[in-house]
Design a protein around this motif. Sequence first.
Motif, PDB file in Angstrom:
ATOM      1  N   SER A 125       0.819  -1.218   0.000  1.00  0.00           N
ATOM      2  CA  SER A 125       0.000   0.000   0.000  1.00  0.00           C
ATOM      3  C   SER A 125       0.851   1.266   0.000  1.00  0.00           C
ATOM      4  O   SER A 125       0.318   2.367  -0.116  1.00  0.00           O
ATOM      5  CB  SER A 125      -0.925   0.016   1.225  1.00  0.00           C
ATOM      6  OG  SER A 125      -1.827  -1.065   1.182  1.00  0.00           O
ATOM      7  N   GLN A 176       2.876   4.186  -1.359  1.00  0.00           N
ATOM      8  CA  GLN A 176       2.853   4.883  -2.651  1.00  0.00           C
ATOM      9  C   GLN A 176       4.250   5.286  -3.115  1.00  0.00           C
ATOM     10  O   GLN A 176       4.559   5.232  -4.297  1.00  0.00           O
ATOM     11  CB  GLN A 176       1.955   6.121  -2.549  1.00  0.00           C
ATOM     12  CG  GLN A 176       0.493   5.764  -2.278  1.00  0.00           C
ATOM     13  CD  GLN A 176      -0.351   6.985  -1.964  1.00  0.00           C
ATOM     14  OE1 GLN A 176       0.132   7.975  -1.393  1.00  0.00           O
ATOM     15  NE2 GLN A 176      -1.624   6.931  -2.317  1.00  0.00           N
ATOM     16  N   HIS A 177       5.079   5.715  -2.189  1.00  0.00           N
ATOM     17  CA  HIS A 177       6.479   5.953  -2.526  1.00  0.00           C
ATOM     18  C   HIS A 177       7.332   5.939  -1.257  1.00  0.00           C
ATOM     19  O   HIS A 177       6.825   6.112  -0.148  1.00  0.00           O
ATOM     20  CB  HIS A 177       6.662   7.271  -3.300  1.00  0.00           C
ATOM     21  CG  HIS A 177       6.402   8.510  -2.479  1.00  0.00           C
ATOM     22  ND1 HIS A 177       5.327   9.334  -2.707  1.00  0.00           N
ATOM     23  CD2 HIS A 177       7.083   9.066  -1.449  1.00  0.00           C
ATOM     24  CE1 HIS A 177       5.352  10.337  -1.850  1.00  0.00           C
ATOM     25  NE2 HIS A 177       6.409  10.193  -1.075  1.00  0.00           N
ATOM     26  N   SER A 187       9.025   4.858  -6.159  1.00  0.00           N
ATOM     27  CA  SER A 187       7.942   3.940  -5.770  1.00  0.00           C
ATOM     28  C   SER A 187       8.493   2.681  -5.116  1.00  0.00           C
ATOM     29  O   SER A 187       7.911   2.144  -4.172  1.00  0.00           O
ATOM     30  CB  SER A 187       7.108   3.572  -6.998  1.00  0.00           C
ATOM     31  OG  SER A 187       7.944   3.053  -8.023  1.00  0.00           O
TER      32      SER A 187
END
Length: 441
Positions: free
Chosen positions: A211, A213-214, A283
């Motif tokens: 989960s 994102q980065h 990411s």
Amino acid sequence: MGLVSKILRIARIVPRPSPEKLEYSKWNKDKLIDRIMDLEGERKRKADEGTGESEAKVSKKRKTDKGELKKRKKKDKPFDFSKYNTRFIALKFAYLGWNYNGLAIQKEPTPLPTVEGTILQAMNACKLVPSMTPQDYNFSRCGRTDKGVSAMNQVISLKVRSNLTNEQQLDESLDKKEINYVHILNQILPDDIRVSAVCLRPPKGFDARFSCQHRHYRYLFRGDDLNIEEMKRSASLFEGEHDFRNFCKLDGSKQITNYKRTIKHSSIIKINETMFCFDLIGSAFLWHQVRCMMANLFLVGQGLEKVSLISDMLDIEKVKQKPIYDMASDIPLILYDCSFPEMQWISTDQSDFKALQSNRRVFSLALDYKLKSTVADIFADTLSVDQSDLGGRTRINLGDGKGKVVTTYEAMLQRNFMDSVDTVNEKFKKRKASKRGSVIS
């Protein structure tokens, strides 16, 4: 000593109230033993009276002893997790990595503890999780950091024991009745690992790893004798989607075939007069990717390589296999932040006494390192440490202050190359098959 002699010895200490003379020699064994028990009990009572202890105090002492015995038995009794509900949570925490053998628990014993092992051990000690086996409670981590690497906003997700029923867990007004996970863990964890927040209701399908994102990394370094402008130009070349097989450590056990990763931001930032950092957001990252990237940036900053080296190494048609080179040091690397979808993080109230205790420990630890750093600087100044004169040799900067001294620097693209990705993967498969065959035979 015979039974009769023992009775007579005790009887001299605790004389019989009655003047009647007893002929112990005519008694049988059972009767003699009963008499010894009576006399020893009476002697103990007189000893208690001699110390000034009243009958009430003696009775209270006996009750206390019994109570302690019950507590000990209760403590020895295994904790029954089946009597409690569980809930799925996410925890945000920070750690200083130089005292640990990386984040993740290792299959084989390691010289140093791991961060993850230390946290799960604390959770197991306060009965939040039933074992040290992460698979037992849906455990997931955001970013796996290596030995020596620190993190400021690392995240894990897992199932833990709860004080509330499944229905009550959905009601935010009852959150204060839930176990104070942050405070409990910070009471047990060492000072260089601190839990900063908890999310009691992560989004549906949340996973700390997938989960995210980065991930945001920072690599600290001194700017001495480095061309910062050239390093900035080089760092910008990493932005975008590239194949980073020449900027990582190849691992046959993972059988990776896709080395493409997307870098959203890559730059060199000035922190103060002497310190800079390589600021990197992406990411996902490969094993040792940031340290390999930094090692090449150092070469450009030292003037040992041109800015074009970065472009050449990213072009896998031009440089098909990774040249042999040393990675940058692990200590200056920080997993600075991790980004997730909108989540309700609950931090401790900084005015609360429980939070103040934890803050005091962090402040004390930070001050301790600052004082040691200052003393170390004075130590170096006193000894007039100078690394500029190396007798014509070259010191390759690796970020650790020592670097690697070579007689003659060999250009990166003129060096020997490591095995290709396909070769590394094939060698691992053959070794695995060979081990399996030897076990069967």
